[in-house]
Design a protein around this motif. Structure first.
Motif, PDB file in Angstrom:
ATOM      1  N   VAL A 123      30.698  35.264  22.478  1.00  0.00           N
ATOM      2  CA  VAL A 123      30.086  36.524  22.068  1.00  0.00           C
ATOM      3  C   VAL A 123      28.726  36.642  22.744  1.00  0.00           C
ATOM      4  O   VAL A 123      27.965  35.671  22.804  1.00  0.00           O
ATOM      5  N   GLN A 124      28.442  37.825  23.247  1.00  0.00           N
ATOM      6  CA  GLN A 124      27.146  38.084  23.869  1.00  0.00           C
ATOM      7  C   GLN A 124      26.424  39.171  23.092  1.00  0.00           C
ATOM      8  O   GLN A 124      27.037  40.124  22.616  1.00  0.00           O
ATOM      9  N   LEU A 125      25.112  39.006  22.975  1.00  0.00           N
ATOM     10  CA  LEU A 125      24.264  40.001  22.333  1.00  0.00           C
ATOM     11  C   LEU A 125      23.266  40.500  23.362  1.00  0.00           C
ATOM     12  O   LEU A 125      22.524  39.706  23.946  1.00  0.00           O
ATOM     13  N   MET A 126      23.259  41.800  23.583  1.00  0.00           N
ATOM     14  CA  MET A 126      22.364  42.399  24.579  1.00  0.00           C
ATOM     15  C   MET A 126      21.343  43.261  23.856  1.00  0.00           C
ATOM     16  O   MET A 126      21.693  44.277  23.256  1.00  0.00           O
ATOM     17  N   GLU A 127      20.084  42.857  23.944  1.00  0.00           N
ATOM     18  CA  GLU A 127      19.004  43.578  23.280  1.00  0.00           C
ATOM     19  C   GLU A 127      18.299  44.512  24.251  1.00  0.00           C
ATOM     20  O   GLU A 127      18.244  44.254  25.451  1.00  0.00           O
ATOM     21  N   SER A 128      17.727  45.555  23.704  1.00  0.00           N
ATOM     22  CA  SER A 128      16.921  46.467  24.501  1.00  0.00           C
ATOM     23  C   SER A 128      15.941  47.187  23.591  1.00  0.00           C
ATOM     24  O   SER A 128      16.119  47.201  22.368  1.00  0.00           O
ATOM     25  N   GLY A 129      14.925  47.793  24.203  1.00  0.00           N
ATOM     26  CA  GLY A 129      14.018  48.647  23.449  1.00  0.00           C
ATOM     27  C   GLY A 129      12.634  48.100  23.199  1.00  0.00           C
ATOM     28  O   GLY A 129      11.788  48.802  22.647  1.00  0.00           O
ATOM     29  N   GLY A 130      12.369  46.873  23.577  1.00  0.00           N
ATOM     30  CA  GLY A 130      11.033  46.343  23.376  1.00  0.00           C
ATOM     31  C   GLY A 130      10.033  46.970  24.339  1.00  0.00           C
ATOM     32  O   GLY A 130      10.398  47.744  25.216  1.00  0.00           O
ATOM     33  N   GLY A 131       8.765  46.636  24.154  1.00  0.00           N
ATOM     34  CA  GLY A 131       7.750  47.152  25.053  1.00  0.00           C
ATOM     35  C   GLY A 131       6.373  47.101  24.453  1.00  0.00           C
ATOM     36  O   GLY A 131       6.134  46.425  23.451  1.00  0.00           O
ATOM     37  N   LEU A 132       5.471  47.845  25.083  1.00  0.00           N
ATOM     38  CA  LEU A 132       4.077  47.917  24.661  1.00  0.00           C
ATOM     39  C   LEU A 132       3.817  49.274  24.025  1.00  0.00           C
ATOM     40  O   LEU A 132       4.189  50.314  24.586  1.00  0.00           O
ATOM     41  N   VAL A 133       3.195  49.254  22.866  1.00  0.00           N
ATOM     42  CA  VAL A 133       2.921  50.499  22.158  1.00  0.00           C
ATOM     43  C   VAL A 133       1.579  50.369  21.442  1.00  0.00           C
ATOM     44  O   VAL A 133       1.166  49.258  21.084  1.00  0.00           O
ATOM     45  N   GLN A 134       0.916  51.477  21.231  1.00  0.00           N
ATOM     46  CA  GLN A 134      -0.346  51.461  20.495  1.00  0.00           C
ATOM     47  C   GLN A 134      -0.077  51.403  18.994  1.00  0.00           C
ATOM     48  O   GLN A 134       0.989  51.838  18.524  1.00  0.00           O
ATOM     49  N   ALA A 135      -1.037  50.896  18.280  1.00  0.00           N
ATOM     50  CA  ALA A 135      -0.933  50.847  16.824  1.00  0.00           C
ATOM     51  C   ALA A 135      -0.662  52.253  16.288  1.00  0.00           C
ATOM     52  O   ALA A 135      -1.263  53.233  16.748  1.00  0.00           O
ATOM     53  N   GLY A 136       0.255  52.315  15.334  1.00  0.00           N
ATOM     54  CA  GLY A 136       0.663  53.590  14.770  1.00  0.00           C
ATOM     55  C   GLY A 136       1.866  54.204  15.460  1.00  0.00           C
ATOM     56  O   GLY A 136       2.438  55.172  14.955  1.00  0.00           O
ATOM     57  N   GLY A 137       2.239  53.645  16.582  1.00  0.00           N
ATOM     58  CA  GLY A 137       3.370  54.154  17.335  1.00  0.00           C
ATOM     59  C   GLY A 137       4.704  53.636  16.833  1.00  0.00           C
ATOM     60  O   GLY A 137       4.782  52.931  15.816  1.00  0.00           O
ATOM     61  N   TYR A 176      25.244  33.918  16.228  1.00  0.00           N
ATOM     62  CA  TYR A 176      24.800  34.114  17.599  1.00  0.00           C
ATOM     63  C   TYR A 176      23.425  34.771  17.630  1.00  0.00           C
ATOM     64  O   TYR A 176      23.068  35.554  16.734  1.00  0.00           O
ATOM     65  N   TRP A 177      22.694  34.466  18.713  1.00  0.00           N
ATOM     66  CA  TRP A 177      21.354  35.016  18.909  1.00  0.00           C
ATOM     67  C   TRP A 177      21.244  35.713  20.258  1.00  0.00           C
ATOM     68  O   TRP A 177      21.851  35.274  21.239  1.00  0.00           O
ATOM     69  N   GLY A 178      20.459  36.777  20.278  1.00  0.00           N
ATOM     70  CA  GLY A 178      20.140  37.420  21.533  1.00  0.00           C
ATOM     71  C   GLY A 178      19.055  36.651  22.271  1.00  0.00           C
ATOM     72  O   GLY A 178      18.527  35.657  21.775  1.00  0.00           O
ATOM     73  N   GLN A 179      18.707  37.137  23.453  1.00  0.00           N
ATOM     74  CA  GLN A 179      17.737  36.440  24.294  1.00  0.00           C
ATOM     75  C   GLN A 179      16.296  36.759  23.904  1.00  0.00           C
ATOM     76  O   GLN A 179      15.375  36.077  24.340  1.00  0.00           O
ATOM     77  N   GLY A 180      16.122  37.768  23.085  1.00  0.00           N
ATOM     78  CA  GLY A 180      14.783  38.140  22.641  1.00  0.00           C
ATOM     79  C   GLY A 180      14.192  39.266  23.466  1.00  0.00           C
ATOM     80  O   GLY A 180      14.427  39.372  24.663  1.00  0.00           O
ATOM     81  N   THR A 181      13.443  40.112  22.789  1.00  0.00           N
ATOM     82  CA  THR A 181      12.751  41.205  23.462  1.00  0.00           C
ATOM     83  C   THR A 181      11.320  41.266  22.945  1.00  0.00           C
ATOM     84  O   THR A 181      11.079  41.180  21.737  1.00  0.00           O
ATOM     85  N   GLN A 182      10.380  41.401  23.854  1.00  0.00           N
ATOM     86  CA  GLN A 182       8.966  41.373  23.483  1.00  0.00           C
ATOM     87  C   GLN A 182       8.516  42.728  22.957  1.00  0.00           C
ATOM     88  O   GLN A 182       8.785  43.769  23.576  1.00  0.00           O
ATOM     89  N   VAL A 183       7.832  42.693  21.834  1.00  0.00           N
ATOM     90  CA  VAL A 183       7.175  43.880  21.276  1.00  0.00           C
ATOM     91  C   VAL A 183       5.689  43.561  21.181  1.00  0.00           C
ATOM     92  O   VAL A 183       5.304  42.576  20.536  1.00  0.00           O
ATOM     93  N   THR A 184       4.889  44.374  21.831  1.00  0.00           N
ATOM     94  CA  THR A 184       3.441  44.184  21.811  1.00  0.00           C
ATOM     95  C   THR A 184       2.783  45.455  21.300  1.00  0.00           C
ATOM     96  O   THR A 184       3.024  46.543  21.833  1.00  0.00           O
ATOM     97  N   VAL A 185       1.982  45.303  20.250  1.00  0.00           N
ATOM     98  CA  VAL A 185       1.300  46.443  19.646  1.00  0.00           C
ATOM     99  C   VAL A 185      -0.200  46.259  19.869  1.00  0.00           C
ATOM    100  O   VAL A 185      -0.786  45.289  19.382  1.00  0.00           O
ATOM    101  N   SER A 186      -0.787  47.189  20.591  1.00  0.00           N
ATOM    102  CA  SER A 186      -2.216  47.106  20.878  1.00  0.00           C
ATOM    103  C   SER A 186      -3.027  47.840  19.822  1.00  0.00           C
ATOM    104  O   SER A 186      -2.569  48.839  19.252  1.00  0.00           O
TER     105      SER A 186
END
Length: 119
Positions: free
Chosen positions: A2-16, A108-118
């Motif tokens: 089984v494969q898990l494909m993640e998407s949608g992470g990124g950099l966003v400002q606080a409140g976003g 199963y686990w995905g590979q991880g996606t980074q979420v950064t909130v500034s």
């Protein structure tokens, strides 16, 4: 397998907002629970939100009222809508799924996606 494909992470400002997606593929008859966990800098992995095959949900106290987990069983996909993001939400977010294969449940686990909130 089984494969898990993640998407949608990124950099966003606080409140976003951000929306994470995780699609499962492979050989399985169904998926039991699906969820999101995160690893923040210097901290251990922690549950963010989880949803069962019957759409029962539970959330970490820190995200209640801000995050919403949902799933599309036809697409074998789980989503995490994150609103009112805070700098303390910064972490690597991991998708988790419990597929059922030949009557047995696996983890199963995905590979991880980074979420950064500034700030």
């Amino acid at each position: 397998q089984v494969q898990l494909m993640e998407s949608g992470g990124g950099l966003v400002q606080a409140g976003g907002s951000l929306r994470l997606s995780c699609a499962a593929s492979g050989s399985f008859s169904s998926i039991d629970a699906m969820g999101w966990y995160r690893v923040a800098p210097g901290k251990q992995r922690a549950l963010v939100a989880r949803i069962t095959s019957e759409d029962s949900t539970n959330y970490a106290d820190s995200v209640k009222g801000r995050f919403t987990i949902s799933r599309d069983n036809a697409k074998n996909t789980v989503y995490l809508q994150m609103n009112s993001l805070k700098p303390e939400d910064t972490a690597v977010y991991y998708c988790n799924a419990v597929p059922v294969v030949a009557g047995r449940r696996y983890n199963y686990w995905g590979q991880g996606t980074q979420v950064t909130v500034s700030a």
